[in-house]
Write a protein that holds these residues in place. Structure first.
Motif, PDB file in Angstrom:
ATOM      1  N   ALA A  65       9.926  21.861  -5.232  1.00 55.17           N
ATOM      2  CA  ALA A  65       9.062  20.850  -5.854  1.00 55.17           C
ATOM      3  C   ALA A  65       9.893  19.786  -6.563  1.00 55.17           C
ATOM      4  N   GLN A  66      11.016  20.196  -7.214  1.00 54.72           N
ATOM      5  CA  GLN A  66      11.904  19.217  -7.854  1.00 54.72           C
ATOM      6  C   GLN A  66      12.527  18.292  -6.808  1.00 54.72           C
ATOM      7  N   ALA A  67      12.991  18.925  -5.691  1.00 54.24           N
ATOM      8  CA  ALA A  67      13.563  18.093  -4.621  1.00 54.24           C
ATOM      9  C   ALA A  67      12.514  17.152  -4.047  1.00 54.24           C
ATOM     10  N   LEU A  68      11.281  17.689  -3.899  1.00 57.82           N
ATOM     11  CA  LEU A  68      10.187  16.841  -3.397  1.00 57.82           C
ATOM     12  C   LEU A  68       9.920  15.691  -4.356  1.00 57.82           C
ATOM     13  N   ASP A  69       9.929  15.992  -5.641  1.00 60.08           N
ATOM     14  CA  ASP A  69       9.677  14.940  -6.630  1.00 60.08           C
ATOM     15  C   ASP A  69      10.774  13.880  -6.583  1.00 60.08           C
ATOM     16  N   GLN A  70      12.051  14.334  -6.482  1.00 61.81           N
ATOM     17  CA  GLN A  70      13.156  13.374  -6.382  1.00 61.81           C
ATOM     18  C   GLN A  70      13.061  12.555  -5.104  1.00 61.81           C
ATOM     19  N   GLY A  71      12.742  13.236  -3.982  1.00 62.67           N
ATOM     20  CA  GLY A  71      12.614  12.514  -2.711  1.00 62.67           C
ATOM     21  C   GLY A  71      11.496  11.492  -2.753  1.00 62.67           C
ATOM     22  N   VAL A  72      10.368  11.896  -3.327  1.00 62.93           N
ATOM     23  CA  VAL A  72       9.244  10.946  -3.444  1.00 62.93           C
ATOM     24  C   VAL A  72       9.648   9.794  -4.349  1.00 62.93           C
ATOM     25  N   GLY A  73      10.447  10.109  -5.403  1.00 61.22           N
ATOM     26  CA  GLY A  73      10.924   9.038  -6.279  1.00 61.22           C
ATOM     27  C   GLY A  73      11.785   8.039  -5.522  1.00 61.22           C
ATOM     28  N   ARG A  74      12.704   8.585  -4.696  1.00 61.21           N
ATOM     29  CA  ARG A  74      13.547   7.680  -3.903  1.00 61.21           C
ATOM     30  C   ARG A  74      12.714   6.892  -2.903  1.00 61.21           C
ATOM     31  N   LEU A  75      11.726   7.581  -2.308  1.00 62.68           N
ATOM     32  CA  LEU A  75      10.840   6.867  -1.379  1.00 62.68           C
ATOM     33  C   LEU A  75      10.098   5.748  -2.095  1.00 62.68           C
ATOM     34  N   ARG A  76       9.669   6.046  -3.309  1.00 64.74           N
ATOM     35  CA  ARG A  76       8.953   5.002  -4.051  1.00 64.74           C
ATOM     36  C   ARG A  76       9.876   3.817  -4.343  1.00 64.74           C
ATOM     37  N   THR A  77      11.138   4.162  -4.792  1.00 63.37           N
ATOM     38  CA  THR A  77      12.110   3.085  -5.044  1.00 63.37           C
ATOM     39  C   THR A  77      12.363   2.279  -3.777  1.00 63.37           C
ATOM     40  N   GLY A  78      12.545   3.021  -2.656  1.00 62.20           N
ATOM     41  CA  GLY A  78      12.746   2.323  -1.384  1.00 62.20           C
ATOM     42  C   GLY A  78      11.541   1.484  -0.994  1.00 62.20           C
ATOM     43  N   ALA A  79      10.341   2.028  -1.251  1.00 60.04           N
ATOM     44  CA  ALA A  79       9.134   1.273  -0.909  1.00 60.04           C
ATOM     45  C   ALA A  79       9.037   0.007  -1.760  1.00 60.04           C
ATOM     46  N   ASP A  80       9.416   0.130  -3.052  1.00 61.69           N
ATOM     47  CA  ASP A  80       9.416  -1.072  -3.902  1.00 61.69           C
ATOM     48  C   ASP A  80      10.428  -2.101  -3.383  1.00 61.69           C
ATOM     49  N   THR A  81      11.619  -1.581  -3.023  1.00 63.88           N
ATOM     50  CA  THR A  81      12.636  -2.493  -2.453  1.00 63.88           C
ATOM     51  C   THR A  81      12.135  -3.109  -1.155  1.00 63.88           C
ATOM     52  N   LEU A  82      11.505  -2.269  -0.330  1.00 66.59           N
ATOM     53  CA  LEU A  82      10.947  -2.768   0.926  1.00 66.59           C
ATOM     54  C   LEU A  82       9.902  -3.843   0.665  1.00 66.59           C
TER      55      LEU A  82
ATOM     56  N   ASP B 101       0.837  -1.201   0.000  1.00 67.44           N
ATOM     57  CA  ASP B 101       0.000   0.000   0.000  1.00 67.44           C
ATOM     58  C   ASP B 101       0.872   1.253   0.000  1.00 67.44           C
ATOM     59  N   LEU B 102       1.935   1.227   0.782  1.00 68.52           N
ATOM     60  CA  LEU B 102       2.835   2.372   0.821  1.00 68.52           C
ATOM     61  C   LEU B 102       3.457   2.617  -0.547  1.00 68.52           C
ATOM     62  N   ALA B 103       3.875   1.552  -1.230  1.00 66.29           N
ATOM     63  CA  ALA B 103       4.472   1.705  -2.553  1.00 66.29           C
ATOM     64  C   ALA B 103       3.463   2.277  -3.540  1.00 66.29           C
ATOM     65  N   ALA B 104       2.191   1.790  -3.474  1.00 64.79           N
ATOM     66  CA  ALA B 104       1.166   2.316  -4.374  1.00 64.79           C
ATOM     67  C   ALA B 104       0.911   3.799  -4.089  1.00 64.79           C
ATOM     68  N   GLY B 105       0.792   4.142  -2.802  1.00 69.77           N
ATOM     69  CA  GLY B 105       0.564   5.544  -2.448  1.00 69.77           C
ATOM     70  C   GLY B 105       1.720   6.429  -2.872  1.00 69.77           C
ATOM     71  N   LEU B 106       2.920   5.954  -2.695  1.00 68.44           N
ATOM     72  CA  LEU B 106       4.074   6.748  -3.114  1.00 68.44           C
ATOM     73  C   LEU B 106       4.142   6.875  -4.631  1.00 68.44           C
ATOM     74  N   LYS B 107       3.608   5.878  -5.352  1.00 65.18           N
ATOM     75  CA  LYS B 107       3.559   5.993  -6.808  1.00 65.18           C
ATOM     76  C   LYS B 107       2.651   7.143  -7.210  1.00 65.18           C
ATOM     77  N   ASP B 108       1.449   7.199  -6.581  1.00 65.61           N
ATOM     78  CA  ASP B 108       0.546   8.320  -6.862  1.00 65.61           C
ATOM     79  C   ASP B 108       1.173   9.630  -6.420  1.00 65.61           C
ATOM     80  N   ALA B 109       1.814   9.608  -5.258  1.00 66.60           N
ATOM     81  CA  ALA B 109       2.442  10.834  -4.769  1.00 66.60           C
ATOM     82  C   ALA B 109       3.540  11.301  -5.716  1.00 66.60           C
ATOM     83  N   GLN B 110       4.275  10.348  -6.288  1.00 61.66           N
ATOM     84  CA  GLN B 110       5.328  10.730  -7.221  1.00 61.66           C
ATOM     85  C   GLN B 110       4.738  11.354  -8.479  1.00 61.66           C
TER      86      GLN B 110
END
Length: 638
Positions: free
Chosen positions: A365-382, A149-158
């Motif tokens: 906003a760019q930093a936020l987008d990159q951070g959300v991207g990393r969070l999404r990658t981390g969530a996928d790895t998680l 669920d976290l990965a899906a939410g972070l995908k939308d957030a990204q």
């Protein structure tokens, strides 16, 4: 000698041989030397060492095997040589039995501590661990769902953060253009305000003083525009006729000019005026043509001109109506332009602030987008890791359940076998190079020379060490010495034969080299007889006391029972200077076996003692051939 290579048991390094070696070398009981296997074997053989202890190469491995499927006992290897000293072998067996017991106890405790402690507790703990693994598996399953669920939410957030970043980037670009445009507008309004204020300063007083004239002029313009509109139709109709009349008048004037001025009838001044009139008529004709052409070609534009003139007429009338208030309107217009200029400057400043803020927002906003991207990658790895963890926890739970059911339960036979190994994992392998079968054999090399010495001592109590007749007859001293020595030697030989016969056939003494033993004892008898003879011949009655004293010294320094090294230093010092020391060592090699070097050494020493004693006896005999008053009247007679 420590050949132990060590071993590893349950992740711990085991060096039993090194531990035992260190403990023995720190002990003050024996003088231990760490040597090679060949040197140890040779030393025990030739008597350099009384015994040797060897820790084999697999000693630690055998002890560590107690924790495995095939437990083995470790063996300490002891090598002694009864030909060196019988008692040493007995002592070594006792000492090394204690060493073995200590090593076995240490190994047993280590074995128990690592292998057989609380199997029931292990089983219970394994069951608890398996149940915990089940709970862990359930919790990890929920965590895995949450990570999905976290990965899906972070995908939308990204996706949203990407749109926000793009939108803010566009806004930032637009705000830059807006700031530039606002700056230009502000510059333009400033220029307009400056011009309006300058013109107002110049025009204001004029407008204020000429409001009536301006009104009248505006009404005149309105009336004139109306008149022009009214006469546009007449112009259209009369323009062709006027053009034709102008051409006709011009032609007429040109004809008059040619007629009158070609053949001058008129004065020059008149001709000049006539020429000007003709040219003016031509000019009027050209103008009339132009007007006619304009009217003919621009008939449609004249309609527009009429509409424009109507507008001019209306505006002129409006100006005439506003003329009394032109000064007031001019002031109001100047105030509005200044207000517009001030507002434009504020808009420009606000546009700059907006552009700066949108730039920071765009970067964020760019930093936020990159951070959300990393969070999404981390969530996928998680999510992937949680999946593996869930799978692993399931395997762990299954494995723990299987392990709990597979904890071994030994049967009685296996338990007894392991208990035997655990109770006594270290065995003592004792090897005697030349073992004496019993105490009698072990102590025979000590008591046999004792009996021969006593035999010689008793014999010279019965037989004079020197023949009195020979002394009185003045016989040669060496013949006197031999005459007193040979009978006792003969008796000693008979004593030796009788003694060894009894020891062999009656007592059961077994000799490795029987003939050599008997032959060597004949030499011992001869040597002892020579020494006892000299003491009696030289010191007389006091010599018998010395013979007994010398016997005591030899018994305590010969090392016949315990090693001479265990005796006080005084006896250690006497040991190499008394014959019985060499006799005991040689008899051990002849009776129990071993190298013959000590035997040959003893033979040389005994021959030297024999020859020396006989020589001293001869000297004493020579002295006894000289008679003194003391010899004629002795104070003591036995």
């Amino acid at each position: 000698m420590n050949d132990d290579k060590g071993a590893t048991a349950d992740g711990h390094r085991l060096t039993a041989g090194e531990d035992i070696t260190k403990g023995l070398r720190e002990s003050d009981t024996f003088d231990w030397h760490e040597v090679s296997a060949a040197e140890a074997r040779k030393g025990v053989e030739d008597g350099t060492y009384y015994l040797s202890l060897t820790m084999p190469g697999d000693f630690s491995r055998r002890i560590a095997s107690s924790a495995g499927d095939s437990p083995e006992t470790g063996a300490l290897q002891v090598r002694t040589n009864d030909a060196n000293n019988y008692i040493v072998g007995q002592i070594s067996r006792t000492v090394f039995a204690e060493v073995r017991q200590a090593a076995s106890t240490k190994a047993s405790r280590s074995f128990l501590d690592r292998i057989f402690i609380s199997f029931s507790d292990i089983h219970g703990a394994t069951v608890k661990a398996a149940n915990g693994a089940d709970d862990l598996e359930g919790g990890i399953g929920k965590a895995e769902k949450g990570s999905q669920d976290l990965a899906a939410g972070l995908k939308d957030a990204q996706a949203g953060s990407g749109k926000l970043s793009d939108g803010l980037a566009r806004l930032d670009s637009g705000s830059g253009e807006l700031a530039a445009g606002a700056r230009q507008v502000a510059d333009g309004t400033q220029t307009l305000a400056d011009r309006v204020n300058g013109i107002a300063d110049k025009v204001g007083p004029f407008v204020a003083g000429n409001e009536k004239s301006i009104g009248d002029t505006a009404r005149l313009v309105a009336d004139s525009a109306g008149a022009v509109r009214h006469n546009l139709g007449t112009l259209v109709r009369t323009a062709p006729a006027a053009a034709r009349g102008a051409h006709k008048a011009a032609d007429t004037l040109n004809a008059v000019y040619r007629t009158r001025c070609t053949d001058p009838v008129l004065p020059d001044a008149a001709c000049a005026d006539l020429r000007k009139a003709a040219q003016a008529a031509e000019d009027v004709a050209r103008v009339a043509d132009d007007v006619n052409t304009l009217v003919a070609d621009q008939n449609g534009d004249l309609k527009k001109l009429d509409a424009q003139l109507a507008g001019l007429q209306e505006q002129a009338r409006a100006l005439a109506d506003r003329a009394p208030r032109l000064s007031e309107d001019l002031d109001d217009a100047v105030a509005k332009v200044n207000k517009l200029n001030e507002g434009a400057r504020k808009v420009a400043a606000g546009a700059r602030t907006l552009h700066s803020g949108l730039g920071s927002a765009s970067t964020g906003a760019q930093a936020l987008d990159q951070g959300v991207g990393r969070l999404r990658t981390g969530a996928d790895t998680l999510t992937g890791g949680m999946y593996k963890l869930a799978d692993g926890s399931g395997k762990l739970a299954d494995g723990l359940h299987d392990g709990a059911s597979q904890i071994p339960d030994y049967d009685k036979k296996d338990r007894d076998r392991r208990t035997d190994v655990m109770a006594d994992p270290v065995q003592l392998v004792s090897k005697d190079l030349h073992k004496a079968p019993n105490y009698g054999t072990g102590f025979a090399p000590y008591f046999i020379p004792l009996s021969l010495w006593v035999g010689a001592m008793v014999a010279y109590m019965l037989i004079a060490p020197m023949n009195r007749r020979a002394l009185a007859a003045g016989a040669a001293a060496w013949r006197i010495a031999l005459a007193g020595w040979l009978p006792v030697v003969a008796i000693g030989v008979l004593q030796t034969v009788a003694l060894m016969s009894v020891l062999h056939w009656a007592v059961g003494l077994q000799m490795t080299r029987a003939a050599g033993t008997v032959g060597f004892l004949f030499l011992v008898t001869a040597c002892f007889a020579a020494i006892v003879q000299w003491l009696n011949a030289r010191f007389g009655a006091a010599g018998r006391i010395l013979v007994l004293a010398l016997l005591m010294l030899q018994l305590t320094s010969a090392g016949g029972t315990y090693p001479v090294q265990t005796s006080p230093g005084f006896f250690n010092a006497l040991h190499p200077f008394l014959p019985m020391s060499y006799v005991v060592e040689a008899l051990r090699r002849l009776i129990t076996g071993g190298g013959l070097a000590p035997v040959w050494h003893a033979c040389v020493v005994l021959l030297a003692f024999t020859a020396g004693a006989l020589a001293l006896t001869a000297v004493s005999a020579r002295r006894r051939q000289v008679w003194t008053l003391d010899r004629l009247h002795p104070e003591l007679t036995l």
